[in-house]
Every structure is written in C-alpha cells, then in structure tokens.
Design a protein around this motif. Structure first.
Motif, mmCIF file in Angstrom:
data_model
loop_
_atom_site.group_PDB
_atom_site.id
_atom_site.type_symbol
_atom_site.label_atom_id
_atom_site.label_comp_id
_atom_site.label_asym_id
_atom_site.label_seq_id
_atom_site.Cartn_x
_atom_site.Cartn_y
_atom_site.Cartn_z
ATOM 1 N N GLY A 151 -0.992 -4.515 -2.632
ATOM 2 C CA GLY A 151 -1.988 -4.801 -3.705
ATOM 3 C C GLY A 151 -2.364 -6.298 -3.777
ATOM 4 N N THR A 152 -2.498 -7.207 -2.919
ATOM 5 C CA THR A 152 -2.677 -8.902 -2.498
ATOM 6 C C THR A 152 -2.844 -8.161 -1.133
ATOM 7 O OG1 THR A 152 -1.961 -11.037 -3.284
ATOM 8 C CG2 THR A 152 -0.376 -8.772 -2.261
ATOM 9 N N GLY A 153 -4.346 -9.619 -0.943
ATOM 10 C CA GLY A 153 -4.259 -10.347 0.548
ATOM 11 C C GLY A 153 -5.844 -9.285 0.926
ATOM 12 N N GLU A 154 -6.106 -9.667 2.190
ATOM 13 C CA GLU A 154 -6.896 -9.632 3.345
ATOM 14 C C GLU A 154 -6.554 -8.212 3.292
ATOM 15 O OE1 GLU A 154 -8.523 -11.378 7.327
ATOM 16 O OE2 GLU A 154 -8.347 -12.913 5.407
ATOM 17 N N ILE A 208 -15.539 -7.024 -3.993
ATOM 18 C CA ILE A 208 -15.161 -8.617 -3.776
ATOM 19 C C ILE A 208 -14.067 -8.620 -4.182
ATOM 20 C CG2 ILE A 208 -16.902 -9.398 -3.531
ATOM 21 C CD1 ILE A 208 -17.058 -10.323 -6.081
ATOM 22 N N LEU A 209 -13.002 -9.495 -4.187
ATOM 23 C CA LEU A 209 -11.751 -9.991 -4.736
ATOM 24 C C LEU A 209 -11.395 -10.979 -4.331
ATOM 25 C CD1 LEU A 209 -8.480 -8.564 -4.895
ATOM 26 C CD2 LEU A 209 -7.670 -10.180 -2.779
ATOM 27 N N ILE A 210 -11.448 -11.150 -5.761
ATOM 28 C CA ILE A 210 -11.001 -12.717 -6.495
ATOM 29 C C ILE A 210 -9.885 -12.979 -6.759
ATOM 30 C CG2 ILE A 210 -11.981 -14.618 -8.188
ATOM 31 C CD1 ILE A 210 -14.016 -11.789 -7.254
ATOM 32 N N SER A 250 -6.224 -17.339 -4.773
ATOM 33 C CA SER A 250 -6.478 -18.009 -3.571
ATOM 34 C C SER A 250 -8.216 -18.348 -3.071
ATOM 35 C CB SER A 250 -5.529 -17.067 -2.134
ATOM 36 O OG SER A 250 -6.316 -16.107 -2.288
ATOM 37 N N GLY A 251 -9.165 -17.804 -4.207
ATOM 38 C CA GLY A 251 -9.900 -17.974 -4.224
ATOM 39 C C GLY A 251 -11.302 -17.052 -3.544
ATOM 40 N N ALA A 252 -12.291 -16.003 -2.984
ATOM 41 C CA ALA A 252 -12.928 -15.011 -3.123
ATOM 42 C C ALA A 252 -13.186 -14.610 -1.669
ATOM 43 C CB ALA A 252 -14.088 -15.172 -3.884
ATOM 44 N N ARG A 253 -12.892 -13.451 -1.779
ATOM 45 C CA ARG A 253 -13.206 -12.670 -0.376
ATOM 46 C C ARG A 253 -14.107 -11.249 -0.823
ATOM 47 N NH1 ARG A 253 -6.980 -12.977 0.752
ATOM 48 N NH2 ARG A 253 -6.963 -13.472 -2.130
ATOM 49 N N TYR A 254 -14.421 -11.444 0.742
ATOM 50 C CA TYR A 254 -15.730 -10.210 0.085
ATOM 51 C C TYR A 254 -15.788 -9.613 1.455
ATOM 52 C CZ TYR A 254 -20.358 -8.266 0.368
ATOM 53 O OH TYR A 254 -21.046 -7.487 0.970
ATOM 54 N N GLU A 313 -14.754 -4.978 7.567
ATOM 55 C CA GLU A 313 -14.745 -6.737 7.451
ATOM 56 C C GLU A 313 -14.129 -7.599 6.703
ATOM 57 O OE1 GLU A 313 -17.384 -9.674 9.516
ATOM 58 O OE2 GLU A 313 -18.087 -7.606 9.966
ATOM 59 N N VAL A 314 -13.201 -8.728 6.477
ATOM 60 C CA VAL A 314 -13.257 -9.434 5.634
ATOM 61 C C VAL A 314 -13.579 -10.158 5.526
ATOM 62 C CG1 VAL A 314 -11.290 -10.113 4.057
ATOM 63 C CG2 VAL A 314 -11.277 -8.255 4.394
ATOM 64 N N GLN A 315 -14.667 -11.190 5.005
ATOM 65 C CA GLN A 315 -14.823 -12.513 4.895
ATOM 66 C C GLN A 315 -14.919 -13.269 3.736
ATOM 67 O OE1 GLN A 315 -18.979 -12.259 5.219
ATOM 68 N NE2 GLN A 315 -19.596 -10.755 6.294
ATOM 69 N N ARG A 316 -14.047 -15.031 4.707
ATOM 70 C CA ARG A 316 -13.659 -15.683 3.522
ATOM 71 C C ARG A 316 -15.211 -16.749 2.398
ATOM 72 N NH1 ARG A 316 -9.260 -17.345 1.604
ATOM 73 N NH2 ARG A 316 -7.588 -15.941 2.716
ATOM 74 N N SER A 317 -15.949 -16.521 3.682
ATOM 75 C CA SER A 317 -17.313 -17.226 3.560
ATOM 76 C C SER A 317 -18.415 -16.184 3.294
ATOM 77 C CB SER A 317 -18.115 -17.779 4.423
ATOM 78 O OG SER A 317 -18.807 -19.129 4.500
ATOM 79 N N ILE A 318 -18.110 -16.276 1.275
ATOM 80 C CA ILE A 318 -19.372 -15.486 1.355
ATOM 81 C C ILE A 318 -20.981 -15.958 0.886
ATOM 82 C CG2 ILE A 318 -20.079 -14.299 -1.721
ATOM 83 C CD1 ILE A 318 -16.916 -14.333 -2.063
#
Length: 314
Positions: A265-268, A228-230, A233-237, A301-306
């Motif tokens: 070093g940042t972002g999706e 996960i990345l927090i 901009s929020g949390a992504r999984y 795969e990256v998801q913005r909805s966790i």
C-alpha cells in the motif's frame, strides 16, 4: 488482512457479441456471470493471489443468493449484511475490438438501520484483523454520501489504514476524514478536483488537490496510460506493456487497487504491482481477476521523472 466493504455489490453478466447493433435482435457469442462490485472484485483478486481478505457486503433477493454462491465457490471469506431489497444485476456488452458497453442498475434502497448494519459489520471485520480497509464502489439509494468518511473514522480508531475507491459526492465527502489512499480514475479525478485533465501534469496537479483536501496519497488509474502515485515522497508514474490483446477493461481498476494493497500500500514496488495486476486484468474476459499465472503477460515500469506535457490517451 485486507477488509473490503462493498455497499452496492452486483451480479455481473457479460455478453460477447461480434458487433453491437442498436435496435436489432442479435445472438450472443458467449455469456458469463461473475460476482461484482468494486470491493468484491478487490477481494476476488486478493484470494486469487493467496492474500488474506474478508469481504463485507450487502445481499438481498435472488441475485444476492447467486452472488453469495459465486463468492463461496471462489473462496472469498464473507461478512454478509442482509437487506430487504434485491441487489443489482449489471450487464456488460463486449465486442471483439475491446469496446465495452455497460448497463449498471442503481441497486436497492437501504434504510437507516441497514446503513448502520453495514458500518457495524465492517467494524466487526476490522477489529484485531485488518491492516487495510478498502471502501469501494458506488453507493446504493438511501445511503448517505458521508458513509465512507464514517468508515474511515471507525477504521482509523481501530488502527487500520483506509483506501477509498468511489466517485462523485461520496469521494468528495470522504476527503475531510483523511483516508490514507484514494484511487480515482482520470474522469473521477477530474470531477473531484474540478479540473480538466489532458496531460500527465494535469493529472498530478489534480491529485495534489485531493491531497490538499485530506487524502494521504492518491493512486490514479489512467487506463491505457498507466497510473500515477502522489504521496509525501512526490509523484511517480507507471506504465505497462502487454504481451496479449485487450479483452475487457471491466474490473481493471479494482485489480489495480488490489495489487497496490497486496504489495504493502505504499511506494514504488506497490505501484509497479498495481499496474501489473491492472494490466493483466484487461487481457481476461468479463470481470475476471488476474491470477499469478496471468502476470507474465505484463511488463511494468515505474518512472520518478514525469513529463508534465505528455498528452493522455482519450
């Protein structure tokens, strides 16, 4: 340029056995020796992908000489700090089903002058070159727990961003200095946040605790469950599917951090790259770092909805 700082490097020996029998004499199937330590592994992964890096590390004793020789063979640019004590040798026992048993030595006891020499060497490597500085790994005996906080302050003063990958008191102490990124695993995240982590929601909440205490962003590796990345901009999984068996998980978190930094070093995109590199690492023996040829085994795969109720694998 990504500068890595490894205060407690190691010579990592991996022994493969058909099955570990405690108290018995066994024959090894294979053995291998790699240059080790979290920051060293990050630099090894970056070199394997043609990315500019420099590894700042301590070195001492016969194990230190072998470590330096291995790194020169792989083409990792070095800035060595000679210390009186010999560096540690770690042993990994690997079984065919993916079970890994690690025996890690504490490392040499450093004097105050040797601690200062490590920070000075890191500062010299950063000046005019580093976009990112990654302070990685455990601290050897004698090194104060605030050393990563001091490294963060020096790097920021020189205009570089800072990533810290450590645990325990060292992770706790670095947060107030405001590192741009910290990269704990699930266990380290739970310990630092003082919270039990059973679900993705728990992991996100714990990561936010670290951000509230000063970390700019948190990249938490969750083993087979991805990462996960927090950040602001929020949390992504992110998750990964493997087209190969798991061979060894040693160094996978280091490959994850290397991929994240290599991708900006940042972002999706950086998160997807991080999970791809980390997943590719588990398909390789010992503490081998993935090359571009290994990445085809992974689909990330990256998801913005966790789903906060998703239970994590134990």
């Amino acid at each position: 340029m990504i500068v890595t700082v490894t205060a407690n490097p190691s010579l990592d020996r991996t022994v493969e056995v058909d099955r570990l029998h405690r108290g018995a004499v066994q024959r090894a199937l294979t053995t291998s020796v790699d240059a080790g330590g979290k920051g060293v592994n990050v630099s090894r992964a970056l070199v394997a992908h043609g990315r500019p890096t420099r590894a700042v590390l301590c070195s001492g004793g016969f194990a230190g000489l072998e470590l330096l020789a291995l790194l020169r063979e792989t083409g990792v640019p070095l800035r060595e700090v000679r210390v009186t004590g010999g560096i540690r040798s770690n042993l990994t026992l690997a079984e065919p089903d993916g079970t890994v048993t690690k025996l890690n030595e504490p490392g040499p006891r450093l004097s105050t002058s040797e601690v200062d020499a490590v920070l000075d060497a890191a500062t010299e490597a950063i000046i005019g070159e580093a976009d990112w500085v990654a302070g990685c790994g455990s601290l050897p005996p004698g090194m104060p727990v605030d050393v990563y906080a001091r490294l963060t302050e020096r790097a920021h003063a020189l205009g570089a961003q800072v990533a810290i990958d450590t645990s325990g008191a060292a992770l706790d102490a670095c947060l107030a200095a405001g590192p741009d990124l910290v990269k704990p695993n699930a266990e380290e995240l739970a310990e630092c946040a003082g919270a039990e982590i059973r679900t993705l929601g728990d992991a996100v909440k714990a990561a936010q605790v670290l951000r509230d205490r000063g970390a700019g962003a948190v990249l938490a590796s969750l083993g087979a469950d991805g990462a996960i990345l927090i950040d602001d901009s929020g949390a992504r999984y992110a998750t990964a599917r493997l087209d190969a068996p798991v061979v060894s998980t040693v160094g996978a978190g280091d490959a994850t951090l290397a991929g994240f930094l290599a991708a900006g070093g940042t972002g999706e995109h950086a998160l997807r790259t991080a999970v791809t590199w980390g997943a590719a690492a588990v398909t390789l023996p010992g503490s081998s770092m993935p090359t571009p040829n290994d990445l085809g085994r992974v689909t990330a795969e990256v998801q913005r909805s966790i789903d906060p109720d998703r239970v994590l694998t134990k």
